[in-house]
Design an enzyme around this catalytic site. Structure first.
Site, short mmCIF file in Angstrom:
data_model
loop_
_atom_site.label_atom_id
_atom_site.label_comp_id
_atom_site.label_asym_id
_atom_site.label_seq_id
_atom_site.Cartn_x
_atom_site.Cartn_y
_atom_site.Cartn_z
N ASP A 1 45.26 -10.02 -19.26
CA ASP A 1 44.65 -11.19 -19.89
C ASP A 1 43.56 -10.79 -20.88
OD1 ASP A 1 43.21 -10.20 -17.68
OD2 ASP A 1 41.97 -12.01 -17.64
N GLU A 2 43.29 -11.69 -21.80
CA GLU A 2 42.10 -11.65 -22.66
C GLU A 2 41.81 -10.25 -23.22
OE1 GLU A 2 39.84 -15.33 -20.37
OE2 GLU A 2 39.29 -13.30 -19.83
N ASP B 1 37.28 -4.75 -13.29
CA ASP B 1 36.91 -5.61 -14.42
C ASP B 1 35.75 -4.97 -15.15
OD1 ASP B 1 36.47 -7.99 -16.12
OD2 ASP B 1 37.74 -9.00 -14.66
N ASP C 1 36.23 -21.49 -9.24
CA ASP C 1 34.86 -21.17 -9.65
C ASP C 1 34.20 -22.35 -10.38
OD1 ASP C 1 36.88 -20.55 -11.58
OD2 ASP C 1 35.39 -19.51 -12.83
N THR D 1 33.98 -14.79 -9.27
CA THR D 1 32.71 -14.81 -8.54
C THR D 1 31.49 -14.43 -9.40
OG1 THR D 1 33.11 -12.54 -7.79
CG2 THR D 1 33.80 -14.33 -6.32
N GLU D 2 31.59 -14.64 -10.71
CA GLU D 2 30.41 -14.34 -11.54
C GLU D 2 29.15 -15.00 -10.97
OE1 GLU D 2 33.34 -15.10 -12.81
OE2 GLU D 2 33.65 -14.20 -14.77
N HIS E 1 39.34 -6.07 -20.03
CA HIS E 1 38.54 -6.17 -18.81
C HIS E 1 38.34 -4.81 -18.14
CE1 HIS E 1 38.16 -10.59 -18.45
NE2 HIS E 1 39.34 -10.63 -19.06
N ARG F 1 32.99 -9.17 -9.69
CA ARG F 1 31.78 -9.80 -10.26
C ARG F 1 30.72 -9.86 -9.17
NH1 ARG F 1 35.88 -11.88 -13.33
NH2 ARG F 1 35.59 -11.25 -15.51
#
Ligand code: ACM
Length: 589
Positions: free
Chosen positions: A354-355, A205, A448, A493-494, A279, A176
């Protein structure tokens, strides 16, 4: 409507001068050692320091050299290294017979009128002993340059120490926002001071692909770059067409060799993560044929990729998943994991998992064909099929997989590790199934998140205060403790654009995580910990490392009382602070 301006000011208990350890002061070692006994007396470092060791093992000689560089730089004293003899001021003694008492990473540290002695069964133990030793010196020792001081005292002390958990990790999301090799090295330097031994690098990602892979050059030519934008990541409008893709970066094989070696010298394993099948938008921007939907795709630069619909549900706004129905995907992953296995010596490879949005899979003929061929009844079964194929690929390279907790339903081999992140129950569930688990649950260990009130912190969508991070115990209720291999803090770290902000998010919450992962549960004590943190903040000031003082800031809790009166409660994570406030816009004092 009446507006109330509320300004708060907190008397911090932070001391403002360099503290020097005096005889009656408690010792402030983080993480708290298994046993620490302070004795009467102080050892003053002589102006001619002799660093002696009883071995020629390279790993130990590296530790001696690092210690020598530290002391000569900061104290300006002469430092000589050589064999341990009766002139040695600091002895590093490798004693393999101590393994049954101290394990692979433990040490004894003795400071007395005879000098400083660190003894361990392994080089790692000696390394951790030196980290503790540095913390016993006055804060000035943390400096990166010469510090003029009349003397460098260390209290007489007897320490025996070894870790509670073997897996003590921090995850850094280098996607990110990208962090250079030298920044990652700096991160490693900071983590080892608190006895972390694992760096998890999130390397792929939707917003970037960060590892050069032979045979798939577009992964880094296209996938590593995006439009350079700032703002609240994940909610920006799509970038203007034609905006140049100038933000990004990636690691070459040479970079990885350099990092792995640097980490190894500091007893840190690097865990690489290639996050699949979800991702994966950056990979699909480079190789759109690997998706279920037709493409083209772009590396995300701050616009949302998934749409969250409540209760943990979501769907993909674009197809950001590898297509599990395409054999090309498995050929791609075989090449990627061959390279990852070659570059990273650690036994585990993180495969993400994930996701994973399934709304594009649903429409895909390739996925439908796969379901028919493999008799898969649902898209969840498709995902499990994918995870099993990936585990086979990774095992064929002689490695084991670890993945985010969704992978636990894929009938994994017993060698696979589950990284619990959604909550602590997922960790307990995996442990009950007989999987080994690493705990990095989103409540407690997500670095985060904001550390205090959103009126004061840079806004993030959730909060994780220091105290509850500290009080969390990594063994979830209902889990066999032997299945819990340890834990880690995760820094996504977005919204973390640079090293200073990174440090702010990591410290002091990672002091708390370090203490939960290293120290015996019985030694944890929030009161002592708060006091120790203050000392470490002073050390960080000297070292030029940023940290979050959020524990001293008020958190505002507004509510209405039964009579409709506005109540504003102010609380702080740190105990025993005075909160001063004004209602008239004057600065409170
Ligand atoms: C995650 O937070 N999606 C692992």
């Amino acid at each position: 409507m009446k507006k109330i301006f509320l300004i708060c000011f907190i008397f911090s208990v932070l001391s403002t001068t360099y503290s020097q350890q005096t005889e009656d002061e408690p010792l402030s070692v983080i993480p708290q050692p298994v046993s620490i006994k302070k004795e009467n007396g102080i050892f003053i470092l002589p102006k001619e320091i002799q660093l002696g060791t009883n071995t020629n093992q390279t790993e130990v000689l590296d530790i001696v050299s690092a210690l020598s560089r530290k002391f000569s730089l900061v104290t300006g004293y002469s430092v000589k290294t050589g064999r341990n003899d009766n002139r040695s001021t600091i002895r590093l003694l490798l004693t393999p017979g101590l393994k049954s008492e101290l394990g692979e990473e433990g040490y004894h540290l003795n400071v007395s009128s005879a000098g400083i002695k660190i003894e361990a069964a392994t080089a790692a133990g000696l390394f951790y002993g030196t980290q503790t030793l540095i913390q016993l010196f006055p804060a000035g020792i943390e400096s990166n340059q010469y510090v003029k001081k009349a003397s460098w005292p260390v209290p007489f002390v007897k320490i025996t120490d070894y870790p509670r958990f073997k897996w003590r990790g921090l995850m850094l999301d280098v996607v990110r926002h990208f962090y250079t090799v030298s920044q990652v090295k700096q991160f490693i330097d900071e983590m080892v001071k608190y006895k972390f031994n694992l760096l998890h690098l999130h390397l792929s990602d939707d917003q970037g692909w960060r590892l050069q892979i032979n045979g798939y050059p577009l992964l880094t030519k296209i996938g590593a770059w995006r439009e350079d934008r700032i703002g609240y990541f994940g909610s920006l409008a799509p970038p203007d067409p034609g905006l140049p893709k100038t933000y990004g970066g990636y690691y070459t094989p040479e970079d990885i060799h350099e990092l792995v070696q640097y980490a190894r010298q500091r007893f840190v394993n690097i865990l690489p993560e290639i996050d699949v099948p979800g991702h994966s938008l950056a990979a699909l921007a480079a190789y759109p044929n690997l998706a279920s939907a037709p493409g083209p795709f772009s590396v995300a630069s701050g616009e949302p990729v998934l749409k969250w619909t409540g209760g943990g549900n979501f769907y993909g706004l674009v197809d950001n998943s590898l297509c599990p129905g395409k054999e090309d995907v498995y050929a791609f992953l075989d090449t990627v994991f061959t390279e990852v296995s070659r570059l990273f010596p650690f036994q585990y490879i993180h495969i993400g998992g994930d996701e994973t949005a399934k709304n594009f899979w649903e429409k895909s003929d390739d996925v439908k064909n796969l379901m028919a061929k493999e008799n898969l009844k649902s898209l969840h079964e498709v995902q499990h099929y994918f995870v099993q194929r990936v585990e086979k690929i990774v095992k064929a390279k002689g490695k084991n997989i670890i993945g985010w907790d969704e992978i636990q339903d894929a009938n994994l081999s017993p060698d696979a590790l589950v990284m619990a992140y959604r909550n602590t129950r997922e960790g307990a569930r995996a442990a009950q199934k007989g999987q080994n688990v690493v705990m990095s649950p989103e409540p407690y260990y997500y670095l985060d998140y904001m550390q205090g009130d959103e009126a004061i912190e840079t806004y993030v969508y959730d909060r994780q205060y220091l105290k509850s991070c500290y009080e969390y115990d990594p063994v979830p209720e209902g889990a066999d403790p032997d299945r819990i291999k340890g834990g880690q803090g995760n820094l996504w770290t977005e919204l973390v654009y640079n090293m200073r902000h990174l440090q702010y998010m990591v410290w002091p919450r990672s002091f708390a995580i370090a203490e939960s992962l290293w120290s015996p549960k019985s030694q944890k004590n929030w009161n002592n910990f708060q006091q120790k943190i203050e000392k470490h903040f002073i050390r960080y000031d000297v070292a030029g490392i940023k940290y979050a003082p959020s524990m001293y800031d008020p958190v505002f809790k507004p509510s209405l009382d039964p009579n409709g009166q506005l109540l504003v409660e102010m609380i702080t994570d740190a105990d025993n602070l005075q909160i001063h406030y004004s209602f008239d816009n004057s600065f409170p004092d």
